[in-house]
Motif scaffolding. Structure first.
Motif, mmCIF file in Angstrom:
data_model
loop_
_atom_site.group_PDB
_atom_site.id
_atom_site.type_symbol
_atom_site.label_atom_id
_atom_site.label_comp_id
_atom_site.label_asym_id
_atom_site.label_seq_id
_atom_site.Cartn_x
_atom_site.Cartn_y
_atom_site.Cartn_z
ATOM 1 N N ILE A 95 -8.887 -7.152 -0.660
ATOM 2 C CA ILE A 95 -9.089 -8.344 0.165
ATOM 3 C C ILE A 95 -8.157 -8.312 1.370
ATOM 4 C CG2 ILE A 95 -7.395 -9.834 -1.005
ATOM 5 C CD1 ILE A 95 -10.911 -10.926 0.088
ATOM 6 N N SER A 96 -6.995 -7.671 1.206
ATOM 7 C CA SER A 96 -6.045 -7.556 2.324
ATOM 8 C C SER A 96 -6.542 -6.568 3.367
ATOM 9 C CB SER A 96 -4.670 -7.124 1.800
ATOM 10 O OG SER A 96 -4.151 -8.079 0.898
ATOM 11 N N ILE A 97 -7.282 -5.531 2.932
ATOM 12 C CA ILE A 97 -7.881 -4.594 3.890
ATOM 13 C C ILE A 97 -8.871 -5.335 4.781
ATOM 14 C CG2 ILE A 97 -9.346 -2.553 4.153
ATOM 15 C CD1 ILE A 97 -8.171 -1.443 1.611
ATOM 16 N N ILE A 98 -9.696 -6.196 4.173
ATOM 17 C CA ILE A 98 -10.657 -6.972 4.958
ATOM 18 C C ILE A 98 -9.918 -7.897 5.918
ATOM 19 C CG2 ILE A 98 -12.566 -8.621 4.831
ATOM 20 C CD1 ILE A 98 -13.117 -7.557 1.985
ATOM 21 N N SER A 99 -8.853 -8.539 5.432
ATOM 22 C CA SER A 99 -8.053 -9.427 6.281
ATOM 23 C C SER A 99 -7.463 -8.661 7.467
ATOM 24 C CB SER A 99 -6.930 -10.052 5.446
ATOM 25 O OG SER A 99 -6.096 -10.854 6.234
ATOM 26 N N GLY A 100 -6.927 -7.473 7.203
ATOM 27 C CA GLY A 100 -6.376 -6.657 8.285
ATOM 28 C C GLY A 100 -7.437 -6.211 9.267
ATOM 29 N N TYR A 101 -8.617 -5.878 8.741
ATOM 30 C CA TYR A 101 -9.701 -5.426 9.616
ATOM 31 C C TYR A 101 -10.102 -6.508 10.611
ATOM 32 C CZ TYR A 101 -14.202 -3.808 11.291
ATOM 33 O OH TYR A 101 -15.245 -3.434 12.120
ATOM 34 N N VAL A 102 -10.327 -7.733 10.119
ATOM 35 C CA VAL A 102 -10.788 -8.789 11.026
ATOM 36 C C VAL A 102 -9.699 -9.159 12.030
ATOM 37 C CG1 VAL A 102 -12.410 -9.707 9.332
ATOM 38 C CG2 VAL A 102 -10.120 -10.689 9.466
ATOM 39 N N THR A 103 -8.439 -8.869 11.690
ATOM 40 C CA THR A 103 -7.347 -9.098 12.636
ATOM 41 C C THR A 103 -7.297 -8.001 13.687
ATOM 42 O OG1 THR A 103 -6.030 -10.230 10.940
ATOM 43 C CG2 THR A 103 -4.850 -9.398 12.861
ATOM 44 N N GLY A 134 -6.186 -16.901 5.245
ATOM 45 C CA GLY A 134 -5.159 -17.687 4.565
ATOM 46 C C GLY A 134 -5.196 -17.505 3.060
ATOM 47 N N TYR A 135 -6.394 -17.484 2.488
ATOM 48 C CA TYR A 135 -6.546 -17.261 1.047
ATOM 49 C C TYR A 135 -6.038 -15.869 0.677
ATOM 50 C CZ TYR A 135 -9.205 -21.399 -0.352
ATOM 51 O OH TYR A 135 -9.574 -22.673 -0.676
ATOM 52 N N ALA A 136 -6.423 -14.858 1.451
ATOM 53 C CA ALA A 136 -6.035 -13.479 1.134
ATOM 54 C C ALA A 136 -4.526 -13.296 1.221
ATOM 55 C CB ALA A 136 -6.739 -12.521 2.098
ATOM 56 N N LEU A 137 -3.910 -13.816 2.285
ATOM 57 C CA LEU A 137 -2.473 -13.641 2.476
ATOM 58 C C LEU A 137 -1.664 -14.370 1.417
ATOM 59 C CD1 LEU A 137 -2.206 -14.010 6.367
ATOM 60 C CD2 LEU A 137 -2.010 -11.915 5.027
#
Length: 419
Positions: free
Chosen positions: A15-23, A110-113
């Motif tokens: 889920i953090s990979i997805i969060s990093g990608y969209v950032t 926010g949920y992922a972090l």
């Protein structure tokens, strides 16, 4: 090494990979969006920073959701929100629709972090907790790097499709992870908090290589005073905190707040503008420089993960801060000289500025990046952890939003070097 715990941390950190990608993908996609939708610099700044504002809502609710539904179900909820946000952005026909998708995606960030570092800390044996708790951060930066690579290759598509493909690419892995997360083992500490002690012990025996390790982790997970659902957590943290709780919150929340006041997203989100100020004009060269920056960031976070359990959190953190101070000072000086002399002069300042960017990213990634999440998860006690980390990440997003929403205006007012 407890291989099952490692695998669970890696899968949970997807889920953090997805969060990093969209950032990360937005830094390059913005070049194409601005050209296609004809939006202003102020709109670019708002679109870039609004995700961090909406992430605050995700951070402040993630702890309660995570404590009620469990860590793995919260992963699925976050992945579903990522899917909706990615679809909205990729199908956007206007700036408003793009903003709506960005806001939805921010809630998922926010949920992922908030959830990924808590889950990693709670399923990790003590001897490897520093390394395993850092996996969410390396995953974020792996996602950022994938975003940079996607910018470079998808940028070759026709203008109207390139940025939509970049922003929509995260929808597929989000859908897969929304389903896959339910097969992860639940956090044993969450099971203890809900009175499901037999299930918690079964999970611990799977996570640990030996029975002795399982017993140690069980003693950490199930002290009698923590077998509760976190009732009165907000009051214990903010209305009537004891001196130890107050110190834990100052430390755990404080490091998360300071992390993004370092200005990492000024360089990361607006890297195209920074490299243009240095004198790199070609779009492909800027996107290639972004990939190089992502590689450096990932390499030094991997180094931090290898060192954190040997050197300790505090030593790496202080070294990181020293490197950030020196590299940012050199970057500001180099950009100021370039602004007065021009980037094409036969002087070493452009190369000094580029080297300073990479040194800043490396310094951040050896400590402030990976250590912060692990430290904040460890220093806040179990009964306060989900909400405490959520509050800390909310402060983290506030600092991030301040940088993201003011960087262009600030650099226009006091120059890029001054910013």
């Amino acid at each position: 090494m407890d291989h099952y715990a490692v695998v669970c941390c890696i899968i949970g950190s997807f889920i953090s990979i997805i969060s990093g990608y969209v950032t990360g993908v937005m830094s390059g996609a913005m070049l194409f969006i601005q050209e296609d939708l004809k939006i202003s610099d102020e709109q670019v700044q708002l679109l870039t920073g609004i995700m961090n504002v909406s992430a605050i809502a995700g951070c402040l609710t993630a702890g309660h959701v995570s404590d009620y539904f469990g860590r793995r179900r919260t992963f699925s909820i976050a992945a579903c929100i990522f899917f909706i946000g990615s679809c909205l952005m990729s199908l956007a026909v206007s700036f408003r629709m793009l903003m709506a998708g960005r806001c939805v995606t921010g809630v998922a960030v926010g949920y992922a972090l908030s959830t990924a570092p808590v889950y990693a800390a709670e399923i990790s044996p003590a001897k490897t907790r520093g390394s395993l708790s850092s996996i969410p951060d390396i995953s974020i930066n792996l996602g950022i790097l994938i975003g940079y690579v996607a910018n470079y290759f998808l940028g070759r598509l026709p203008l109207a499709y390139s940025w939509r493909a970049m922003l929509g690419l995260s929808a597929l892995p989000s859908a897969v992870f929304a389903v896959g997360a339910v097969f992860l083992p639940e956090s044993p500490r969450w099971l203890v908090m809900h009175g499901r002690l037999d299930e918690a012990l079964d999970v611990l025996q799977q996570l640990c290589a030996t029975g002795d390790e399982a017993q140690v982790l069980w003693s950490e997970a199930a002290p009698p005073e923590e077998r509760c659902r976190g009732v009165g957590v907000w009051g214990e943290m903010f209305l009537h905190p004891t001196p130890p709780v107050r110190r834990m919150l100052v430390a755990g929340v404080g490091v998360l707040f300071v992390q993004h006041l370092s200005g990492i997203n000024g360089v990361q989100l607006y890297s195209a503008r920074v490299f243009k100020a240095v004198g790199i004009a070609s779009r492909n060269e800027i996107l290639a420089a972004n990939i190089g920056m992502g590689l450096v960031k990932t390499l030094f976070i991997l180094t931090a993960i290898l060192l954190v359990d040997r050197v300790g959190r505090r030593g790496l953190y202080l070294c990181s801060l020293a490197g950030v101070i020196v590299s940012l000072s050199c970057l500001g000086l180099s950009l100021t000289v370039i602004e007065h002399t021009g980037p094409n002069q036969d002087v070493p300042w452009p190369w000094a500025a580029i080297a300073s960017v990479f040194a800043f990213v490396a310094s951040f990634s050896i400590g402030l990046g990976p250590i912060t999440g692990a430290y904040s998860s460890e220093v806040i006690p179990l009964r306060l952890r989900a909400q405490g980390v959520g509050v800390g990440v909310a402060f983290n997003r506030v600092a991030n939003a301040i940088v993201a929403l003011t960087f262009i205006s600030l650099s226009d007012t006091i120059t890029m070097g001054g910013a």
